[in-house]
Design an enzyme around this catalytic site. Sequence first.
Site, PDB file in Angstrom:
ATOM      1  CE  LYS A 102      -3.865   1.940   2.739  1.00 52.54           C
ATOM      2  NZ  LYS A 102      -4.676   1.745   3.966  1.00 52.54           N
ATOM      3  CB  SER A 119      -8.039   3.544   3.113  1.00 57.79           C
ATOM      4  OG  SER A 119      -7.178   2.918   4.034  1.00 57.79           O
ATOM      5  CB  SER A 123      -8.293   0.828   6.079  1.00 59.38           C
ATOM      6  OG  SER A 123      -9.022   2.016   5.983  1.00 59.38           O
TER       7      SER A 123
END
Lengths: 475, 96
Positions: free
Chosen positions: A71, A146, A170
Site C-alpha cells: 500500500k 482505504s 481499512s
Amino acid sequence: MAARASDEALSLTAAAAVERIAAGELSGAELFDLYRERAGNEDLGAFLWLSEAAADVPADAPLGGVPLAVKDVFCVEGVPSTAGSRILHGYRPPYTATAVERLAAAGAPMLGKTNMDEFAMGSSNENSAYGPVANPWDRERVPGGSSGGSAAAVAAGLAPWAIGTDTGGSVRQPASLCGIVGLKPTYGAVSRYGMIAFASSLDQCGPLTRDVTDAALLFRHMVGCDPCDSTSLDYPAEVPLPTAERLDGVRFGAPPELTGEGIEPGVLEVFNRVRTTIEELGGEVEDIALPHTAHGLAAYYVLAPAEASANLSRYDGVRYGMRAGDGDLLSLYEETRAEGFGDEVKRRIMLGTYALSSGYYEAYYGRAQRVRTKIAEDFRAAFERVDLVLTPTSPSVAFRLGERTSDPLSMYLSDYCAVPMSLAGIPAISIPGGLSDGLPVGIQLAGPAFSEPRILDAAHALERAVGFTGEPWRA
Amino acid sequence: MIERDQVLHVARLGRLKLSEEEVERMALELSSVLDHIEKIGELQLDGVEPTSHVLPLENVLRDDVPRASLPRDRALAEAPEPAGGGFGVPSPGGEG
C-alpha cells in the site's frame, strides 16, 4: 515459460508458491517477472507504481522471493510514496518502513505500490488523488477502502499477496468487498515505523491474501518489537500456520448490535449460513451483548479525526511535498494544504480540529475516549464467555462507484462492524463467507489481544468448509 | 448545526483555506456527521476512565547511545525550497 505453466504459477497461493520455490520447481525471480508483467497490464487502477526488477532476495529467505504488493502509505527509500495524496506527489522518502523491510528480508520483495484513499481516509478508494480503483468482481463498483488497491490487486491475481493498513476497517472492509482474506493484527503487533500516520493509537499494518494460510505466513514475518516504534511489542511466540479443520468446542459470540439492524438482507443471509456451518463443524454460536459497540462509529469519528488533525499538521509545505502560497507564512500553510488535500481529508481535519477546539474538547474527545473504554470492557466481558466474536465484516456488499461520495455518513457506515475492534485494539480477520447477488460477503472473526493464532485456526477451518472459490480473474 | 463563522474559525485553526463553496458544503456535512456523533451524549459515562491508548505500556527510557542520524543533504533532499542548509520559509513577519 509456456502459457499454461505461467497460468499455473500465477494461480498458486503464496504459501504454495513458497513450497514450489523451496523444492526448486519454480524460481522467485520467474514468479516476480510473471506478476510484474500481469500488473503492468492491469486496468483496474490498483497500482500507482511498479518495481522494474525484484530486489535481491537472500538465498535462504523463508518466503523465497514471492512478490508483495505494498500500500502506498508505506515509505520506501527512493520510491514514490504518496499515501494517495496530491500533497506528497513525487515524494521519495529517505528511509523504508520496518514492515516492508522485514518482509523483503524474509523473501517477499516489493512488486509495487498500490492505490489507496488519501491518507487512508475512506472506505471506497474514491478519495485517492490518483483516481479510483475498480472492483474486479464488478468494475462499476468500489473495491472498498482505504486499502482498495491492495485488495483489488490480490482479488484480481495481479499480486500473490499484499499489505495494507487498518485504522477502522481499512484492511478488513476491502478484503470483504473483494472476496479475499484480510487480517487486522493486535495493536502493537507490527511496527508502524515508516507507515504514514493517520490515527496513531489505531493504525495497524495487516496482510491481504488469497487464503488464511497466506495471511498467517505473511503475518509471521511482519510481527515484532521495533526500536523505532515505541508502541510495538514482541509477539509472544512464532505465529504457527493454521491447521484446524474442525471447530469442536470453540465458542463464538454473535453480538445483536452488529448482526441485525443496518445490515443488508443479502449479507445477513450469508452470515446466518456461516453460523450454521460453524455449528456443523462442532462450534457453538451464542448471542452475546456488546452494548457499547453501537456507539463505536460515533466515538471513532471523534478520535480518528482528532488524531489525524494533529498528525497531518506536518504537511505544511516546508520539509517535503508540494508548496503553494504567495510568499507570506500563513498563506504558505493555508494554500499548500488547500491545494494539496482532497475533500475527505479536509473534512476530517475540520472534524478533528473542531472536536479538539476550546469548549468542545470534553463533550467530544473526552466522551469518545470514555466510550472507547466501555467498548474495550464489553469485549473483555464477552471473551470471558466466548473464544471469538463473529459478525459480518461490512453491512453491505461492494457499492457502486459514486453511490456514497456525496453523503459522508453513508460512507462511514461501511465500517460500522469493523470499528469497535480497532477501538479495543484487538485482532480481527475478514474471510469470504459466500456471495450475495454475485458479490462477495466477508465474515469477521475477532479475539482477545494476541489471539491471532486462534483466529487464524478458526478461520482456516471455516474457510475449508465454506469452500469459497471466487476468483474473478479466472472467469 | 454548525454556523459559517464556526467553519471559518476551525479552518483557520487547522490552517486550511476553504473556498466559499467549501465553507457552505462543510457546514452541512459536518453538521450531519456531528448529529451522529452526538449520540454518545446519551450514554452514562460518569466515572469511566478515558482510554487514549489500548496497550498497558509504561515509558521505558533507552540507553543514550549516540548513533548516526539522517545526513543533512538527505533530510533536505525533499524540501520544496531549502535555503542556507535548512528548510526555507518566508519571514513570519510577512514580506522580506
